[in-house]
Write a protein that holds these residues in place. Structure first.
Motif, short mmCIF file in Angstrom:
data_model
loop_
_atom_site.label_atom_id
_atom_site.label_comp_id
_atom_site.label_asym_id
_atom_site.label_seq_id
_atom_site.Cartn_x
_atom_site.Cartn_y
_atom_site.Cartn_z
N ILE A 94 8.94 1.39 1.07
CA ILE A 94 8.89 2.68 1.75
C ILE A 94 9.36 3.80 0.83
O ILE A 94 8.80 4.89 0.80
CB ILE A 94 9.75 2.65 3.05
N ALA A 95 10.40 3.50 0.02
CA ALA A 95 10.90 4.51 -0.93
C ALA A 95 9.81 4.85 -1.94
O ALA A 95 9.58 6.02 -2.27
CB ALA A 95 12.15 4.00 -1.63
N ASP A 96 9.11 3.83 -2.45
CA ASP A 96 8.01 4.06 -3.39
C ASP A 96 6.92 4.90 -2.73
O ASP A 96 6.36 5.81 -3.34
CB ASP A 96 7.41 2.73 -3.85
N LEU A 97 6.64 4.56 -1.50
CA LEU A 97 5.59 5.26 -0.75
C LEU A 97 5.91 6.74 -0.65
O LEU A 97 5.02 7.60 -0.78
CB LEU A 97 5.48 4.63 0.64
N GLY A 98 7.18 7.02 -0.44
CA GLY A 98 7.61 8.40 -0.26
C GLY A 98 7.28 9.28 -1.44
O GLY A 98 7.05 10.48 -1.29
N VAL A 99 7.26 8.70 -2.66
CA VAL A 99 7.03 9.52 -3.84
C VAL A 99 5.64 9.28 -4.43
O VAL A 99 5.37 9.66 -5.56
CB VAL A 99 8.11 9.25 -4.92
N THR A 100 4.77 8.63 -3.67
CA THR A 100 3.43 8.35 -4.17
C THR A 100 2.41 9.20 -3.43
O THR A 100 2.39 9.19 -2.20
CB THR A 100 3.07 6.86 -3.96
N SER A 101 1.57 9.93 -4.16
CA SER A 101 0.53 10.67 -3.46
C SER A 101 -0.86 10.15 -3.77
O SER A 101 -1.82 10.55 -3.14
CB SER A 101 0.65 12.18 -3.73
N ASP A 102 -0.96 9.23 -4.73
CA ASP A 102 -2.26 8.64 -5.06
C ASP A 102 -2.75 7.77 -3.91
O ASP A 102 -2.07 6.84 -3.47
CB ASP A 102 -2.14 7.80 -6.34
N GLU A 103 -3.97 8.07 -3.41
CA GLU A 103 -4.47 7.41 -2.21
C GLU A 103 -4.54 5.89 -2.34
O GLU A 103 -4.12 5.14 -1.46
CB GLU A 103 -5.86 7.96 -1.84
N ALA A 104 -5.08 5.40 -3.48
CA ALA A 104 -5.25 3.96 -3.65
C ALA A 104 -3.89 3.26 -3.68
O ALA A 104 -3.70 2.21 -3.07
CB ALA A 104 -6.02 3.68 -4.93
N LYS A 105 -2.94 3.87 -4.38
CA LYS A 105 -1.60 3.27 -4.47
C LYS A 105 -0.92 3.27 -3.12
O LYS A 105 -0.23 2.32 -2.76
CB LYS A 105 -0.76 4.05 -5.49
N ARG A 106 -1.11 4.35 -2.37
CA ARG A 106 -0.50 4.44 -1.04
C ARG A 106 -1.05 3.33 -0.14
O ARG A 106 -0.31 2.69 0.61
CB ARG A 106 -0.79 5.80 -0.39
N LYS A 107 -2.35 3.11 -0.24
CA LYS A 107 -2.99 2.08 0.58
C LYS A 107 -2.38 0.71 0.28
O LYS A 107 -2.08 -0.06 1.18
CB LYS A 107 -4.50 2.08 0.30
#
Lengths: 315, 492
Positions: free
Chosen positions: B426-439
Motif C-alpha cells: 500500500i505504501a508503494d502504491l501511494g507513491v506510484t502513478s504509473d498505471e501498469a505498476k499500480r495495477k
C-alpha cells in the motif's frame, strides 16, 4: 376549583422537571457518538475529537444538563447537531404537518365513532350492534400501514385523485396541502375511531342502566332525547379521556404512517434524530411532547368539570 | 371520455411546455431514501449530500465519471512534474458561482487550504494529507505541490469532499449551497424535498432539465406506489426486494449496476480464536456466497474474493480461492485445535443485507461447528462498539467508499489486521502513478488479503435503479454515491 387547578399545575411542573432529567440521562447512556456519525468511517479520531469540541459535547454532564434545561426555560431549544439550525425552527416546520394531520384525524375519528357508539349502544345485542362492533374489531385489528397502502393503491394509483405521498407545503396552497393529508388522516383515524366507538358504546351501556335514565324514560322523553341529552353527556368522561390520549398519540406516534406517505412530520423528525444521535433534537422534542401531553391531560381534566357539574362544585 | 382526457392532458402539457405540442418534459422528481443532514459536501460523510449535490451543484478540479474514471472538470487540463510532486492545473475561465461571484484560482486555493486546515472537519481529510502547498500562479492557473508523489491525487480531487467553494458562501453552504455546477439550489423543504433548477450562466454544456426535485422517501414500501402514480419518476437506489413488483411493467426501466460497496463479514483479527489463520480460512470455506446473495440481496450482486469491485479495472478474480467446502473448513478447524467448534458473536447493523445475510451466515457457520449469537445493533451502536472500540467478533458491513483497499493497512482500524508485507504494498502504491505498476500492486494487495482470509469476502452490493422508461442519462453504476443529472433528459 382553584385548589384543584393549583394542585394539577404543581403536578404538571414536577412531571416536566422529572421528565427532563430522565430524558437527558437516558440519551446520555445511549451508546453512539454524534460526531463520529457525522464524519463517517474515514475520519480520524483527532478529527472526531475536534468536532466533539465544536459541538460542545466534551463539557461535563451536569453543566450540559443545566445549560440545556436553562435554555428550555427561556424557550431556547438549542441547535440541531446534524441540521445546524435552531431546533425550534425544525419543530415549527414539522408541526405544520403533524398538527393539522392530528386534528383532521381526530375530527374524523370522532365523527365516525360517536354515532356508531350511540347506534350500537341503543341496539345492544341486535344485528346492527353485532355488525358495527364486528367492523370496529376489524378496524382495531387491521395493521394501519397495510390499510394505508390499500388506500394509496385505490385513491392514488388507480383513481389518481390524490398524490401517493409527500407534502407540498402550505406555500403550495391550502387545497394541495390538505389533499396530501387526506389519505394519511383516514388511515390514522380508522383504528382510532374503532377504539373510540367501542369505548363510547360500553360507557353508554353502563349509563343506560342507571336509575335516572329509567326516570327520564318514565316521564315520557323520546328515545333520542334520552340518548343525546342524558346518556351521552354522562358517558363523555371515559370518551374524553381516550380522546386526550389519542391526540397525544396522533401528534408524534404516527411514524409508520408518516413513512408510508413520506410526510415530514414530528414522528419522523424524532426517529431520524435518534438514529443520527442528534441528541439535542430528541431531548427538546421529547420535552415538548411531554409538555403537550401534560397540557392535553390538564385540558381533559378541566373538560370533566365542564361536562360534570358535580366536579365543579365539589370544593 | 378517455379520448377527451388525453386531448385535455396534451393541451395542458403543450401550454406548460410553451413551445411545441411534442416537446419533451424538462422536470424530474427523483426519490432518495435518506435526507442529507445539510448541503455542504465538504463538511460531512453522509452519502445523501453527494447524492443531491455532486456534479449537479458543486464541481471539483476533476470529477469522477460514470465508470469511475477521472475527468477534467473545473480544471481544463493539467501537467505533472517529472518527480510526480507538482501538479499545475489550467482552469476554465469565465466560470461564475451561482451567486454571481467569479471563480478563479484563488477559490481553488481557498477550498483546498480550508479542507486541510487544522480546524477542518472535512470527513475525508485524508484526501488532502499529501498536499504541501497550494499556489496561485495567475487567475487561471493553480500549482499544487505534494509532500511526496501520490498515485491517486487526481482521483482524490474528484471526490465530493474536494469540491471548490467560494469564500463568500462557504460558511452558508450547509443551508444554501452555492457552487459552479449546471444546476443551482432553489429550495429545501426539510424532511420533504430539495429542489434544484437549471443555472442560466453555466460555463459548460447546459443541462437538459429545467428543474429537478429530490424527494425523500424513507420507506421502501412507498417506492412502488410512488412510481405507479407517477409522483416520482426515478429511484436511482431502489429496493432489491421490490423489483419483482415492477419487473414486467413496460413503463419502467430496471437497471442493475455495480456499486463500490464491498459487503464483507468483518473479523476481529486479534481476538482469539480469530487470530489463527486456519480459523479465518475455515470461515471462508464455510461461506456459500450464492446462498447469501440469493437470501440477502434478492439474487442481485456479484461475488467477490477480495476487497475490490468487479467493475474496477484493477480487479482480480479471487472468488475461487476459497470455494464452499464444509469438509475442508472442518479440517482446518481441527488443525487449529477446535474440532469441537466454538461460540462467537455476530453484530448486525440495520441494513437488510446485514440482517438477512447474518441469519444465513450463522446457519452456514453452524454447519462447521461455529455457533454464532446474533446481536442486532443500530448504526450509532455499531460505530461506537464495533468500529471505534473494536468490541466484536464478527460483523457484516458494506464498505462503500471507492478504491478503499488501503483501509486494511490503517493502524488501529477495526479489523485489527496487521501485516507488514501488505502495508509495504500500500505504501508503494501511494507513491506510484504509473498505471501498469499500480495495477500490479493492486493485484498483489488483493491477493494478500485473500490469502490471509482477513475477512469473509461476500459480494459487491448491487445498484438497483428503477426509472421511467423514457428517461435517459442516469448512471447505471455507482462508482461514487452520486446522482449526476448533467446528461439526464426525457426522450420523445
Amino acid at each position: 376549583m382553584t385548589a384543584y387547578l393549583l394542585k394539577r399545575l404543581a403536578i404538571a411542573i414536577a412531571t416536566l422537571v422529572l421528565a427532563s432529567i430522565v430524558v437527558f440521562a437516558v440519551l446520555e447512556i445511549l451508546p453512539g457518538d454524534p460526531a463520529r456519525l457525522m464524519l463517517g468511517l474515514n475520519a480520524s479520531a483527532d478529527q472526531v475529537e475536534l468536532l466533539r469540541n465544536q459541538m460542545g459535547l466534551n463539557a461535563p454532564l451536569a453543566l450540559r444538563y443545566l445549560h440545556w434545561a436553562g435554555g428550555l426555560l427561556s424557550l431556547d431549544f438549542g441547535r440541531s447537531y446534524t441540521y445546524s439550525v435552531p431546533v425550534i425552527d425544525l419543530v415549527r416546520e414539522r408541526l405544520a404537518v403533524s398538527l393539522p394531520l392530528a386534528l383532521i384525524a381526530l375530527a374524523l375519528s370522532t365523527i365516525i365513532a360517536i354515532p356508531v357508539g350511540l347506534f350500537s349502544a341503543s341496539r345492544r345485542g341486535r344485528a346492527g350492534d353485532t355488525v358495527a362492533m364486528g367492523a370496529a374489531q376489524l378496524g382495531v385489528a387491521v395493521p394501519n400501514f397495510w390499510f394505508a397502502l390499500m388506500l394509496i393503491y385505490v385513491f392514488a394509483v388507480w383513481l389518481r385523485l390524490v398524490p401517493a405521498g409527500g407534502f407540498p407545503g402550505w406555500s403550495a396552497g391550502v387545497w394541495p396541502a390538505l389533499k396530501s393529508l387526506l389519505l394519511p388522516a383516514v388511515a390514522l383515524a380508522l383504528p382510532q375511531a374503532a377504539i373510540l366507538a367501542r369505548v363510547t358504546r360500553s360507557a353508554l351501556i353502563e349509563v343506560l342502566n342507571e336509575d335516572y335514565i329509567r326516570t327520564a324514560r318514565a316521564k315520557g322523553l323520546p328515545h333520542r332525547a334520552v340518548l343525546w341529552r342524558h346518556a351521552l353527556r354522562n358517558a363523555m368522561i371515559p370518551v374524553l379521556t381516550i380522546l386526550g390520549l389519542q391526540f397525544a398519540f396522533l401528534l408524534a406516534g404516527t411514524i409508520i404512517i408518516e413513512n408510508v406517505f413520506y410526510l415530514p412530520g414530528l414522528g419522523r423528525l424524532v426517529f431520524q434524530a435518534i438514529t443520527q444521535r442528534d441528541l439535542i433534537v430528541v431531548e427538546s422534542v421529547v420535552m415538548l411532547l411531554v409538555a403537550a401531553v401534560i397540557a392535553v391531560n390538564l385540558l381533559v381534566d378541566l373538560s370533566y368539570a365542564v361536562v360534570d357539574p358535580r366536579l365543579r362544585s365539589r370544593q | 371520455m378517455k379520448l377527451w382526457k388525453t386531448i385535455l392532458a396534451a393541451a395542458v402539457l403543450s401550454l406548460a411546455a410553451g413551445t411545441s405540442a411534442f416537446a419533451a418534459r424538462t422536470d424530474l422528481v427523483i426519490g432518495i431514501p435518506l435526507e442529507p443532514p445539510h448541503l455542504d459536501p465538504t463538511a460531512g460523510a453522509a452519502a445523501a449530500i453527494d447524492e443531491v449535490l455532486y456534479a449537479n451543484v458543486f464541481e471539483g478540479l476533476t470529477r469522477i465519471g460514470s465508470k469511475g474514471e477521472v475527468l477534467p472538470d473545473l480544471a481544463e487540463s493539467w501537467t505533472i512534474s517529472d518527480d510526480g510532486k507538482v501538479y499545475t492545473f489550467k482552469l476554465h475561465t469565465g466560470v461564475k458561482f451561482h451567486d454571481g461571484t467569479d471563480f478563479d484560482a484563488s477559490d481553488v486555493k481557498f477550498s483546498l487550504d480550508r479542507a486541510r486546515a487544522d480546524n477542518s472537519v472535512n470527513a475525508q481529510k485524508g484526501l488532502f494529507a499529501a498536499i504541501d502547498t497550494v499556489d496561485v500562479v495567475d487567475a487561471a492557473t493553480v500549482k499544487v505541490t505534494l509532500k511526496n508523489p501520490q498515485g491517486s491525487f487526481l482521483y482524490n480531487m474528484g471526490w465530493g469532499d474536494a469540491v471548490i467553494v467560494a469564500p463568500e458562501s462557504a460558511d452558508t453552504n450547509k443551508e444554501k449551497p452555492v457552487g459552479t455546477g449546471p444546476f443551482k439550489f432553489q429550495n429545501w423543504a426539510k424532511g420533504s424535498s430539495i429542489t434544484l433548477v437549471k443555472s442560466d450562466n453555466y460555463w459548460g454544456t447546459p443541462a437538459s432539465l429545467d428543474k429537478a426535485e429530490f424527494r425523500i422517501v424513507p420507506d421502501a414500501a412507498a417506492y412502488v406506489p410512488a412510481l405507479l402514480s407517477g409522483d416520482i419518476q426515478a429511484f436511482p437506489f431502489f429496493d432489491a426486494d421490490s423489483v419483482a413488483q415492477v419487473k414486467d411493467d413496460p413503463r419502467f426501466k430496471i437497471v442493475i449496476g455495480a456499486t463500490e460497496g464491498e459487503t464483507i463479514l468483518s473479523i476481529n483479527n486479534k481476538k482469539p480464536p480469530f487470530d489463527k489463520l486456519q480459523v479465518r480460512q475455515a470461515i471462508s470455506y464455510a461461506l456459500d456466497r450464492k446462498a447469501i446473495i440469493d437470501g440477502a440481496s434478492a439474487g442481485l450482486g456479484v461475488p467477490i474474493g477480495s476487497h475490490m469491485s468487479p467493475a474496477n479495472k484493477d480487479y482480480v478474480d479471487l472468488t475461487g480461492r476459497y470455494p464452499h467446502d464444509v469438509a475442508k473448513a472442518k479440517e482446518l478447524l481441527k488443525e487449529a485445535g477446535l474440532e469441537n467448534g466454538f461460540k462467537a458473536t455476530l453484530k448486525l447493523p440495520p441494513p437488510t443485507y446485514a440482517r438477512l445475510g447474518g441469519e444465513i451466515i450463522a446457519s452456514q457457520l453452524r454447519d462447521v461447528g461455529i455457533d454464532l449469537e446474533i446481536i442486532p445493533v443500530e448504526w450509532a451502536q455499531w460505530l461506537d462498539q464495533v468500529f471505534t472500540k473494536k468490541d466484536y467478533d464478527l460483523t457484516i458491513v458494506s464498505h462503500t467508499e471507492p478504491n478503499d483497499i488501503d483501509i486494511y493497512s490503517r493502524k488501529d482500524y477495526y479489523f485489527n489486521y496487521d501485516n507488514p508485507a501488505f502495508d509495504k504494498v500500500i505504501a508503494d502504491l501511494g507513491v506510484t502513478s504509473d498505471e501498469a505498476k499500480r495495477k500490479e500492486l493492486l493485484g498483489q494487495a488483493q491477493k494478500i488479503l485473500a490469502d490471509d482470509a482477513v475477512v469473509g469476502f461476500l459480494y459487491e452490493l448491487p445498484k438497483v435503479g428503477v426509472w421511467d422508461a423514457k428517461l435517459q442519462g442516469l448512471w447505471e453504476n455507482a462508482p461514487i454515491q452520486a446522482n449526476d443529472l448533467t446528461k439526464v433528459k426525457w426522450s420523445e
